[in-house]
Structures are given as C-alpha cells and as structure tokens.
Design an enzyme around this catalytic site. Structure first.
Site, short mmCIF file in Angstrom:
data_model
loop_
_atom_site.label_atom_id
_atom_site.label_comp_id
_atom_site.label_asym_id
_atom_site.label_seq_id
_atom_site.Cartn_x
_atom_site.Cartn_y
_atom_site.Cartn_z
NE ARG A 90 11.06 2.53 10.84
CZ ARG A 90 11.30 1.29 11.24
NH1 ARG A 90 11.13 0.28 10.43
NH2 ARG A 90 11.70 1.05 12.47
CG HIS A 108 24.42 11.09 2.77
ND1 HIS A 108 24.11 9.95 3.48
CD2 HIS A 108 25.73 10.95 2.41
CE1 HIS A 108 25.17 9.17 3.55
NE2 HIS A 108 26.16 9.75 2.91
C1 GRF Z 1 22.29 14.26 9.95
O1 GRF Z 1 23.66 14.15 10.08
C2 GRF Z 1 21.85 13.94 8.56
O2 GRF Z 1 22.82 14.26 7.60
C3 GRF Z 1 21.64 12.46 8.59
O3 GRF Z 1 21.12 12.20 9.87
C4 GRF Z 1 21.56 13.20 10.78
C5 GRF Z 1 20.36 13.73 11.48
O4 GRF Z 1 20.71 14.60 12.52
N1 GRF Z 1 20.76 12.04 7.52
P1 GRF Z 1 19.58 15.36 13.32
O5 GRF Z 1 18.63 14.30 13.90
O6 GRF Z 1 18.88 16.28 12.38
O7 GRF Z 1 20.28 16.10 14.41
#
Ligand code: GRF
Length: 207
Positions: A90, A108
């Site tokens: 969000r 990211h």
């Molecule tokens: C990760 O790949 C992060 O880079 C992105 O969302 C994903 C989250 O993965 N922002 P998780 O829920 O921590 O396994």
C-alpha cells in the site's frame, strides 16, 4: 529503540529481521507488525515470534487518511523509532511519509533506479538484465525513490528462470535488510542529500 515492520504477504523479510533481533544482532524491540491483509502468511510468523499485530484492513476505514490515522495512533502508542516496509503493498501518503521523514526504510527487489514498481524481478528478468539485486532505501514522497542505503548484486545466468532469479534476490534481501536496520538502530546512517553515508567509528574517530 522500538521498530515496526509493515508487510502484506509472505513476510520472509519480517522473519529475517525478527531473527536478527532475537539473535541480538539488531539491538531493538520488534514492537509491531502492521499488516493490511488478513490472509498474509506474515501473520503466522508474527504469532510465532510473539510480535504484536495491528491489522489495518482498508475496508474497515472510510478512506486512506482514516486508515493511516489509525496506523499513526498505533505507531505513536508503541513509540516506534523506525518503520521498516517489507513487502507492504500500500502506498503511504505524502503526509505519512513526511511525518516520519528519514525514519522509514523500504526494500525493493531491483537495483534502483531501474525497474521500479511492483514487478521489479519480472521486469529485470524479461528485460534481459545480466545483473540484478535488491535495494534498501529511505522512503520519500516518490515511489521507490529515496536515498539508497544498500544494494546487492546477483548475476543473472543464462539458465535462470524468473523463479530462480527471485530466489537469489531474496537471499540477498535477507542479508542486507537486517544489516541496514542494524546500522539505522545504531545511528550509523547519515543522509546527505541523495547519499547515505555509513558512519564507522573506531577509537572515537570516523574513518
Ligand atoms: C520482497 O521481494 C521485497 O523486495 C518486496 O516485496 C517482497 C516481500 O517479500 N518489496 P516477503 O513478504 O518479505 O517475503
């Protein structure tokens, strides 16, 4: 310091940070998980680690500012010093971001400023990038834009699929995100414009 993780899904980064807190590598309390999705696996993880959860479902609030006001109330109540976005799907409003200026980190899954947006891994893979990897950055008012704290590079091999590439990127995420949180908690991240300087002191001297 009390920290909060905001997450919407699997929560593997939540887990990596929770593990680092438990092991004493991050000297902070994981005081709160904010989650907007009642089906998210991260809720199971929070239960197992004994982390308090604030379920902030959009449908329970009149509008986005009502939702954010409720989140702010929780964050203030818990005296949170750092907000860690870990797959939180969000967008935070500019008002929220400026309230916690330089106190929100995000991860990211691509090497910013390339491949912004929600499909960073897929986009890098389909584009044919030879090097990929995650970026930890401070959050500012623009999406996937704030000053970069840390990045890690992984090679994209000819036999990689999107899934195997994702595996390599996640492995690096779980290494660099807890490290970035540790540095923040220890007061070692200094923002100078777009640059983040990691302050390393020895014998009272900076080097
Ligand atoms: C990760 O790949 C992060 O880079 C992105 O969302 C994903 C989250 O993965 N922002 P998780 O829920 O921590 O396994």
């Amino acid at each position: 310091m009390n920290i909060a993780v905001f997450a919407s899904g699997n929560g593997s980064n939540f887990q990596a940070i929770a593990d680092a807190v438990k092991a004493g590598r991050i000297k902070a309390n994981l005081a709160l998980l904010v989650c907007d999705n009642p089906q998210a696996y991260v809720l199971e993880r929070a239960k197992k680690t004994g982390t308090e959860v604030f379920l902030a479902e959009r449908k329970n609030f009149k509008d986005k500012s009502g939702l954010e006001a409720a989140i702010i109330k929780e964050v203030e109540k818990k005296k949170i010093g750092l907000i860690v976005l870990a797959g939180y799907m969000r967008l935070l409003s500019p008002a929220f971001v400026s309230r916690y200026k330089n106190k929100i980190l995000n991860i990211h899954p691509a090497l910013l400023p390339a491949f912004k947006g929600t499909e960073g891994i897929k986009d890098a893979f389909e584009y044919g990038a030879k090097i990929a990897g995650p970026t930890v950055h401070f959050v500012d008012e623009q999406t996937d834009h704030g000053p970069i704290v840390m990045q890690a590079a992984v090679m994209v091999d000819d036999d990689d699929t999107e899934e195997t590439l994702a595996g390599k990127i996640h492995e690096q995420e779980h290494r660099i995100y807890p490290e970035a949180v540790r540095l923040f908690v220890e007061g070692k991240l200094k923002i100078a414009g777009r640059k983040v300087i990691i302050v390393r002191r020895q014998n009272g001297r900076q080097h």
